[in-house]
Design a protein around this motif. Structure first.
Motif, mmCIF file in Angstrom:
data_model
loop_
_atom_site.group_PDB
_atom_site.id
_atom_site.type_symbol
_atom_site.label_atom_id
_atom_site.label_comp_id
_atom_site.label_asym_id
_atom_site.label_seq_id
_atom_site.Cartn_x
_atom_site.Cartn_y
_atom_site.Cartn_z
ATOM 1 N N VAL A 105 32.130 5.995 -50.010
ATOM 2 C CA VAL A 105 31.986 7.302 -49.370
ATOM 3 C C VAL A 105 30.500 7.581 -49.170
ATOM 4 O O VAL A 105 29.661 7.126 -49.941
ATOM 5 N N ARG A 106 30.209 8.321 -48.105
ATOM 6 C CA ARG A 106 28.848 8.786 -47.863
ATOM 7 C C ARG A 106 28.770 10.199 -48.435
ATOM 8 O O ARG A 106 29.590 11.053 -48.107
ATOM 9 N N LEU A 107 27.773 10.421 -49.267
ATOM 10 C CA LEU A 107 27.649 11.687 -49.981
ATOM 11 C C LEU A 107 26.260 12.262 -49.737
ATOM 12 O O LEU A 107 25.254 11.565 -49.915
ATOM 13 N N ALA A 108 26.199 13.518 -49.328
ATOM 14 C CA ALA A 108 24.914 14.179 -49.095
ATOM 15 C C ALA A 108 24.205 14.435 -50.428
ATOM 16 O O ALA A 108 24.845 14.764 -51.437
ATOM 17 N N ASP A 109 22.905 14.283 -50.423
ATOM 18 C CA ASP A 109 22.113 14.512 -51.637
ATOM 19 C C ASP A 109 22.274 15.929 -52.180
ATOM 20 O O ASP A 109 22.112 16.157 -53.377
ATOM 21 N N SER A 110 22.625 16.862 -51.320
ATOM 22 C CA SER A 110 22.770 18.261 -51.746
ATOM 23 C C SER A 110 23.895 18.456 -52.768
ATOM 24 O O SER A 110 23.944 19.477 -53.447
ATOM 25 N N HIS A 111 24.780 17.490 -52.911
ATOM 26 C CA HIS A 111 25.899 17.604 -53.846
ATOM 27 C C HIS A 111 25.578 17.098 -55.247
ATOM 28 O O HIS A 111 26.374 17.279 -56.163
ATOM 29 N N PHE A 112 24.416 16.496 -55.423
ATOM 30 C CA PHE A 112 24.143 15.853 -56.694
ATOM 31 C C PHE A 112 23.941 16.818 -57.853
ATOM 32 O O PHE A 112 24.222 16.468 -58.998
ATOM 33 N N ALA A 113 23.499 18.029 -57.608
ATOM 34 C CA ALA A 113 23.350 18.995 -58.703
ATOM 35 C C ALA A 113 24.717 19.278 -59.332
ATOM 36 O O ALA A 113 24.858 19.269 -60.563
ATOM 37 N N GLU A 114 25.726 19.507 -58.512
ATOM 38 C CA GLU A 114 27.078 19.756 -59.016
ATOM 39 C C GLU A 114 27.624 18.530 -59.746
ATOM 40 O O GLU A 114 28.190 18.641 -60.836
ATOM 41 N N VAL B 107 33.703 13.604 -55.866
ATOM 42 C CA VAL B 107 33.072 12.620 -54.983
ATOM 43 C C VAL B 107 33.948 12.397 -53.752
ATOM 44 O O VAL B 107 33.459 12.377 -52.624
ATOM 45 N N ARG B 108 35.258 12.281 -53.965
ATOM 46 C CA ARG B 108 36.180 12.089 -52.828
ATOM 47 C C ARG B 108 36.193 13.306 -51.909
ATOM 48 O O ARG B 108 36.233 13.175 -50.681
ATOM 49 N N GLU B 109 36.207 14.510 -52.494
ATOM 50 C CA GLU B 109 36.275 15.746 -51.703
ATOM 51 C C GLU B 109 34.988 16.000 -50.931
ATOM 52 O O GLU B 109 35.029 16.426 -49.773
ATOM 53 N N LEU B 110 33.856 15.784 -51.577
ATOM 54 C CA LEU B 110 32.566 16.102 -50.969
ATOM 55 C C LEU B 110 32.055 15.002 -50.045
ATOM 56 O O LEU B 110 31.276 15.270 -49.143
ATOM 57 N N GLY B 111 32.514 13.781 -50.280
ATOM 58 C CA GLY B 111 32.029 12.651 -49.505
ATOM 59 C C GLY B 111 32.864 12.393 -48.271
ATOM 60 O O GLY B 111 33.994 12.857 -48.139
ATOM 61 N N GLU B 112 32.289 11.629 -47.381
ATOM 62 C CA GLU B 112 32.982 11.192 -46.163
ATOM 63 C C GLU B 112 33.355 9.728 -46.360
ATOM 64 O O GLU B 112 32.473 8.864 -46.517
ATOM 65 N N ALA B 113 34.648 9.443 -46.391
ATOM 66 C CA ALA B 113 35.110 8.069 -46.604
ATOM 67 C C ALA B 113 34.652 7.169 -45.468
ATOM 68 O O ALA B 113 34.773 7.527 -44.297
ATOM 69 N N LEU B 114 34.114 6.020 -45.845
ATOM 70 C CA LEU B 114 33.731 5.033 -44.843
ATOM 71 C C LEU B 114 34.951 4.179 -44.508
ATOM 72 O O LEU B 114 35.807 3.954 -45.365
ATOM 73 N N PRO B 115 35.050 3.694 -43.282
ATOM 74 C CA PRO B 115 36.188 2.841 -42.917
ATOM 75 C C PRO B 115 36.249 1.609 -43.818
ATOM 76 O O PRO B 115 35.212 1.096 -44.265
#
Length: 92
Positions: A11-20, A51-59
């Motif tokens: 998954v692609r995860l934005a850095d803004s989610h790392f605090a949570e 991680v699954r909810e906040l991230g964008e699954a890669l193909p």
């Protein structure tokens, strides 16, 4: 950041989610140190869910270099303890 969940994919995860995610990582670290199996299961499940909810699954046919690798959902406390390292999974 690209995160791999072993046995599932990336998954692609934005850095803004790392605090949570870091808060869950800190809880997980404490539970691993205490050998709290129930707490570990609950918190690791929550970490993977976020991680699954906040991230964008890669193909599935895409393979990017993973900057963070999380153990499979069914990993044992001991397996995760071996992979966790001194500071946890989540950077920063």
């Amino acid at each position: 950041m690209i995160v791999r969940i072993m046995g599932e994919g990336q998954v692609r995860l934005a850095d803004s989610h790392f605090a949570e995610l870091n808060k869950l990582d800190d809880e997980l670290f404490a539970e691993l140190e205490q050998g709290d199996e129930d707490g570990f299961r609950r918190t690791y499940g929550a970490l993977l869910s976020r991680v699954r909810e906040l991230g964008e699954a890669l193909p599935d046919d895409t393979l990017e270099p993973s900057e963070l690798i999380l153990p499979a959902p069914g990993a044992t406390l001991e397996e995760v303890r071996e992979l966790f390292g001194e500071w946890g999974f989540i950077p920063g």
